[in-house]
Design an enzyme around this catalytic site. Structure first.
Site: not given
Length: 471
Positions: A307, A310-312, A379
């Site tokens: 979390s 910076g994935k999104s 995930s």
């Protein structure tokens, strides 16, 4: 019956009370009533189940060792439950010590469990210990001796060869879970049965046995040492029996697909075949036709990381670039999906597994539509990311690890989640009180401390061109 072998599994033995400890109480070989007695021993209920399944013969008797000073312990109940499920028909409860009151108390406690077990015969026997550590009879006991019980033991029934095995693509089973990581619904394992190996997915966990009372307790997961009722879906049909019909084709081992280590043992209780009324309907417009129309190769870009990694942000930039190039995309974001499809799920480990299972299925459908699918989910477990890869297909799945150190994620903390997790307001938060298993060999690794989000998004687009996914 004299001359036939009595196979005895001694459960609860330790260095002081092994299977040879009661040897002096058995008949001598020259005794005309003598029967060969083959013993094995275990001090671990979990390995007991694995051994029963891996060995090609059955046991006639389970001998449960109980320390009279400690009383009946949950481990003894576990041994008894496993032996009962495995079809061993006779149990001897050997109470160590010469305390008559302790023996009677333990006998009553075990007899109270008897209606929940399938033993045909249960015999409590008190056994003293001599100075050399061997078992001895006690003076106040007038019941059958260990020697007499073993001489009269019925032989285990041979494996059934009469009935034809049924082709099953689903099983109901009693599973003894042996791994420290709990068993969750939605997780997939290798299943070894009758010389064959298939992938099995847990579709339901209904109950476990309470180790003290042997009552069935409703649960959603199994912890290490639990014995529970589990339903499994198989990737390929498997010829099998219930364990009661044929132990060789009714007992199985579960193996972790990543580590290749055993994690559980199971006894088939029911066989399920796919509903013959449900068939795959062939459609004229297929994935290839949809992809050709869009001028692209469908693929899942699976962004994983902590979390705040910076994935999104990166996934959003990649989609904007692909959209500007005229490509057809769909983005699935972890937070957004929990507002609808997965709004009923929490953040327990079991719910996280189900969360990813659903997204994997949705991703597969979007790939069938010919889309480039961007999935942005923490995930945290390798097993679920492997499941997603299996469902989508190896050639159409790219794992993208957004590699940001936990310290940097904490520093950013855009939603204040780490602060809440540290204060106990959020439980099971990845990186705080729940694990994150880093990808070992991701197709793309994005080191966020070495480049801006814009530069990393360009890196992903370049990788798609190199792989021929986009022009």
């Amino acid at each position: 019956m004299p001359g036939s072998v009595v196979r005895v599994m001694v459960c609860g033995s330790d260095n002081d009370h092994g299977s040879t400890w009661f040897g002096p109480m058995l008949p001598a070989p020259e005794d005309p009533e003598s029967r060969p007695i083959a013993t094995a021993e275990t001090d671990d209920p979990q390995h007991f189940a694995e051994r029963l399944i891996s060995e090609s013969f059955g046991y006639d008797v389970v001998l449960l060792l109980v320390d009279g000073r400690a009383g009946l312990q949950p481990e003894t109940s576990r041994f008894a439950a496993i032996a009962s499920v495995a079809g061993i028909s006779q149990a001897i409860v050997a109470v160590l010590g010469d305390d008559q009151g302790a023996f009677e108390s333990i006998s009553r406690a075990f007899n109270a469990l008897a209606p929940k077990l399938a033993f045909e015969r249960i015999t409590p026997i008190p056994l003293g210990l001599s100075e050399d550590g061997s078992a001895t009879e006690v003076t106040w006991y007038s019941g059958p001796s260990l020697r007499q019980v073993l001489l009269a033991a019925d032989e285990a029934q041979p494996l059934s060869e009469s009935a034809e095995p049924a082709a099953a693509d689903g099983l109901d089973a009693r599973v003894v879970w042996t791994h420290e990581t709990p068993l969750f619904r939605g997780r997939a394992y290798l299943l070894l049965l009758g010389g064959r190996t298939v992938t099995a997915t847990v579709i339901d966990i209904s109950t476990r046995l309470d180790p003290e009372t042997l009552d069935e307790v409703s649960v959603r997961e199994l912890a290490q040492g639990d014995i529970g009722r589990v339903s499994l879906s198989l990737t390929h049909p498997l010829d099998c029996h219930t364990y009661a019909e044929n132990a060789e084709l009714g007992g199985f081992l579960l193996v972790d697909r990543l580590t290749r280590k055993g994690v559980g043992a199971g006894f088939v209780t029911a066989i399920r075949a796919r509903n013959a009324d449900i068939v795959w309907h062939q459609l004229d417009v297929d994935k290839a036709a949809r992809s050709l129309l869009k001028g692209q190769k469908p693929v899942v870009l699976w962004f994983t990381g902590l979390s705040g990694a910076g994935k999104s942000t990166i996934a959003n930039l990649v989609e904007k670039r692909l959209h500007a190039l005229g490509h057809h995309t769909m983005i699935l974001d972890g937070d957004n999906v929990r507002h609808g499809l997965n709004r009923d799920l929490g953040f327990s480990e079991a719910d996280r597994v189900e969360n990813i299972r659903r997204i994997a299925e949705v991703s597969r459908l979007f790939v069938e539509a010919g889309l480039i699918v961007l999935v942005s989910f923490i995930s945290p477990y390798r097993a679920e990311r492997m499941l997603a890869r299996d469902r989508v297909g190896e050639s159409e799945f790219l794992e993208i690890f957004v590699d940001t150190p936990i310290g940097e994620c904490r520093r950013r903390d855009p939603k204040g989640l780490y602060e809440k997790a540290d204060s106990g307001l959020i439980r099971n938060f990845t990186g705080v009180d729940a694990p994150y298993e880093e990808p070992e060999e991701p197709e793309i690794r994005l080191r966020t401390l070495e480049g801006s989000a814009e530069a990393l998004a360009d890196e992903v687009v370049s990788a798609l061109r190199l792989r021929g996914i986009i022009a």
